[in-house]
Design a protein around this motif. Structure first.
Motif, PDB file in Angstrom:
ATOM      1  N   HIS A 154       6.468  -2.212   3.876  1.00  0.00           N
ATOM      2  CA  HIS A 154       5.268  -2.079   3.036  1.00  0.00           C
ATOM      3  C   HIS A 154       4.002  -2.540   3.750  1.00  0.00           C
ATOM      4  N   GLN A 155       4.126  -3.027   4.987  1.00  0.00           N
ATOM      5  CA  GLN A 155       3.020  -3.507   5.815  1.00  0.00           C
ATOM      6  C   GLN A 155       2.565  -4.908   5.401  1.00  0.00           C
ATOM      7  N   ASP A 156       1.902  -5.558   6.350  1.00  0.00           N
ATOM      8  CA  ASP A 156       1.511  -6.953   6.137  1.00  0.00           C
ATOM      9  C   ASP A 156       0.582  -7.141   4.933  1.00  0.00           C
ATOM     10  N   ASN A 157      -0.233  -6.136   4.628  1.00  0.00           N
ATOM     11  CA  ASN A 157      -1.127  -6.272   3.464  1.00  0.00           C
ATOM     12  C   ASN A 157      -0.526  -5.631   2.204  1.00  0.00           C
ATOM     13  N   TYR A 158       0.727  -5.213   2.283  1.00  0.00           N
ATOM     14  CA  TYR A 158       1.433  -4.571   1.165  1.00  0.00           C
ATOM     15  C   TYR A 158       0.692  -3.345   0.640  1.00  0.00           C
ATOM     16  N   GLY A 159      -0.038  -2.708   1.539  1.00  0.00           N
ATOM     17  CA  GLY A 159      -0.762  -1.479   1.178  1.00  0.00           C
ATOM     18  C   GLY A 159       0.091  -0.236   1.382  1.00  0.00           C
ATOM     19  N   GLY A 160       1.318  -0.418   1.897  1.00  0.00           N
ATOM     20  CA  GLY A 160       2.225   0.707   2.059  1.00  0.00           C
ATOM     21  C   GLY A 160       2.004   1.460   3.355  1.00  0.00           C
ATOM     22  N   SER A 161       2.976   2.261   3.714  1.00  0.00           N
ATOM     23  CA  SER A 161       2.912   3.078   4.919  1.00  0.00           C
ATOM     24  C   SER A 161       4.005   4.121   4.823  1.00  0.00           C
ATOM     25  N   GLN A 162       3.685   5.331   5.196  1.00  0.00           N
ATOM     26  CA  GLN A 162       4.667   6.421   5.156  1.00  0.00           C
ATOM     27  C   GLN A 162       5.343   6.465   3.778  1.00  0.00           C
ATOM     28  N   ALA A 163       6.692   6.361   3.761  1.00  0.00           N
ATOM     29  CA  ALA A 163       7.415   6.490   2.491  1.00  0.00           C
ATOM     30  C   ALA A 163       7.186   5.309   1.559  1.00  0.00           C
TER      31      ALA A 163
END
Lengths: 420, 193
Positions: free
Chosen positions: B129-138
């Motif tokens: 979900h990435q370090d900032n929890y902003g999401g990525s890809q799926a």
């Protein structure tokens, strides 16, 4: 060879680290790299959900497989996308059929039905020609990653992770498929690199790849191999030391088996190369996990092995291009010099900052595997650094000598034809 | 996140072109949605998720899952049942184009917040979900969502009551969470910064 490849590795890792730093805000306080001990049975008996991230490096951190569109790409948009595809002079590409979620391997039925597997969609489709218009029907639902299909003696074969299924008389039963016969199920149940491709030889035996349930590690003895399964369920091991293979074909000149292979991830954008392999002898070892691309010992899992202990690839295809389905061209429509060339569908990268692959390559090679070289045949599906309009994953030669291309991203099948 | 980095991250994220979906048509179709999901896709009811600024493909996959019944929900199921592929694409594009909600006002219970932070690190939620929890890809954005909804989402994955793209990635990620983990994670993710 060790020295050359590690020197090369250094050169490419530099800029990659920089790029990763930029994307992610330069090593944030809670930046953690994922590392696993994938050499233990506990790992492969129950691969964790993020098994493909498990050997993350600072250089490649944050790269994850992209998710495709939720619905098949509409026809108008497909037509637009195909305008951007570059082909050699005289060739033309068009949409053959659309609305086929996650379309994977294709196979012809005897009466011209096109059978198509799928990835996560759990379906198998039948595409039939109704007076020049293609009709798509979902004939099977709820299978576990039925990526591979084959057709022989009136029966449709489907491989769904750990079950090779046979549907007798399939072509006349598209509206209500019969209960399948389980032909072979001596296969591990995990999904990680467990999706397969079927290559049928003259005798009707089926070559099935068995990928390891991780990126890199010492594989369980039941995987990292190619098996040849007879229609009666007998099986033999053909090749060892194979990572994730999802494509292959029989050379019409020799009857020998060739296959594509996806190399390990998480080293760098430019190493190691994916491969085209050629099996000339029963039980050849193709290097995984000890040696990659014929000349690059694995940094951790070489464990004292030298690359010259293993069968080198017939051709290195390039890093992170993801070669999947391939076919020897045996039609009589393309120019004569295409005869017995190999056409490879490249699915394209995920573990690379700037995607590459996502195209169709043409390989010319002698029957003994010598003098292999490749050139781009069709490209234009990569539309940004990390963006696709489509991802080719299989190729099938049609009766009229044109070829079909399956695209699981756009949920479509294209036709490429030639006329002078 | 420092402003320069935020700007860079925004650049990286916006590099994904919105497909041919029609945002304006999505806005019009969304008139029946905003009674529940809020005028700008930001919810006022803690049991209903905010949709604003969520990743386009994630929203579309969820609508496909509601439509097919694979994500069974008595409210969303009937609402999605007769969405066409085109409507579904436009709706996803519209809600993704809206600015994401701010974290809720008021400081969370510091002990619970800290426990959530540790659980997230232990289960390595940021690796997808990435370090900032902003999401990525799926993987969708999970920061700034209401705690009641996030907790329900995690319980649903854990119970296999909803599917997950990415070879069931999220079902397995939630499989090992305890009830206490879930409570703490939901509080932490409301305001992870």
């Amino acid at each position: 060879m060790t020295r050359t490849s590690s020197a090369r590795r250094k050169r490419v890792v530099g800029p990659a680290i920089l790029a990763a730093g930029l994307m992610l805000g330069g090593g944030a306080a809670n930046a953690q790299l994922k590392s696993y001990d994938s050499s233990k049975p506990s790992f492969w008996q129950n691969p964790p959900p993020d098994w493909f991230l498990g050997d993350e490096t600072e250089a490649q951190k944050g790269l994850a497989p992209p998710v495709g569109p939720a619905t098949p790409t509409p026809l108008a948009e497909l037509n637009d996308n195909l305008k951007k595809i570059k082909l050699p002079p005289g060739f033309k590409i068009e949409v053959y059929a659309s609305g086929i979620p996650e379309a994977r391997q294709m196979a012809w039925g005897d009466n011209g039905t096109l059978f198509v597997g799928s990835f996560g969609a759990t379906n198998v489709y039948a595409v039939t020609d109704k007076g020049g218009k293609r009709e798509v029907k979902t004939i099977l639902k709820g299978l576990n990653m039925p990526t591979g299909v084959a057709f022989r003696d009136g029966a449709l074969y489907v491989i769904a992770i750990d079950k090779l299924l046979r549907y007798d008389g399939a072509e006349s039963k598209l509206d209500e498929m019969p209960k399948p016969v389980v032909v072979y199920d001596d296969m591990p149940p995990y999904v990680a690199h467990g999706w397969k491709y079927i290559v049928t030889d003259k005798e009707g035996a089926m070559y099935l790849p068995f990928g390891p349930p991780f990126n890199i590690g010492i594989p369980p003895t039941s995987v990292s191999q190619i098996r040849r399964v007879h229609p009666n369920g007998q099986a033999e091991i053909i090749a060892l030391g194979v990572r994730n293979s999802v494509g292959g074909d029989i050379d019409p000149r020799t009857g020998q088996y060739w296959f594509t292979e996806n190399a390990r991830d998480w080293i760098s954008d430019d190493l190691p190369s994916d491969k085209l392999n050629h099996v000339t002898r029963l039980g050849q070892h193709f290097g995984y996990p000890y040696c990659h691309q014929g000349d690059m010992p694995d940094p951790k899992f070489a464990m004292g092995h030298k690359c010259d202990e293993f069968t080198p690839p017939a051709l290195n295809l390039g890093p992170h291009v993801a070669p999947l389905g391939m076919k020897f061209y045996t039609g009589n429509q393309f120019p004569a010099e295409y005869q017995n060339n190999i056409l490879i569908a490249e699915h394209g990268s995920w573990n690379r900052h700037k995607y590459q692959g996502g195209r169709i390559m043409r390989v010319t090679v002698d029957p003994d595997g010598k003098n292999a070289k490749q050139e781009v045949f069709a490209e234009g599906w990569i539309t940004g650094n990390q963006e696709y309009s489509g991802r080719p994953n299989d190729i099938l030669v049609a009766k009229d000598g044109s070829i079909l291309v399956a695209d699981d991203w756009a949920g479509a099948i294209y036709r490429i034809s030639y006329s002078r | 996140m420092r402003p320069v980095l935020a700007a860079l991250a925004a650049l990286c994220l916006s590099a994904t072109p919105l497909a041919a979906a029609d945002i304006e048509a999505g806005r019009q179709r969304a008139e029946t949605c905003v009674t529940c999901h809020g005028a700008d896709g930001i919810t006022a009811d803690p049991s209903i998720p905010s949709l604003a600024g969520q990743r386009e493909r994630y929203l579309q996959w969820q609508l496909v899952f509601f439509r097919s019944g694979r994500r069974a929900n008595p409210i969303m199921g009937p609402l999605a049942a007769d969405l066409t592929d085109e409507e579904l694409r436009n709706l996803g594009a519209y809600f993704a184009s809206l600015p994401r909600a701010n974290p809720p006002s008021g400081a969370p219970d510091p002990a619970l917040h800290e426990a959530g932070k540790q659980a997230a690190a232990r289960h390595r939620c940021a690796s997808c979900h990435q370090d900032n929890y902003g999401g990525s890809q799926a993987a969708p954005a999970i920061a700034h969502q209401t705690r009641a909804y996030t907790a329900k989402a995690l319980r649903d994955y854990r119970a296999n009551a909803r599917p997950s793209v990415g070879v069931a990635a999220m079902n397995e990620a939630a499989g090992g969470l305890t009830d206490d983990d879930i409570t703490a994670l939901a509080v932490y993710l409301e305001r992870p910064e």
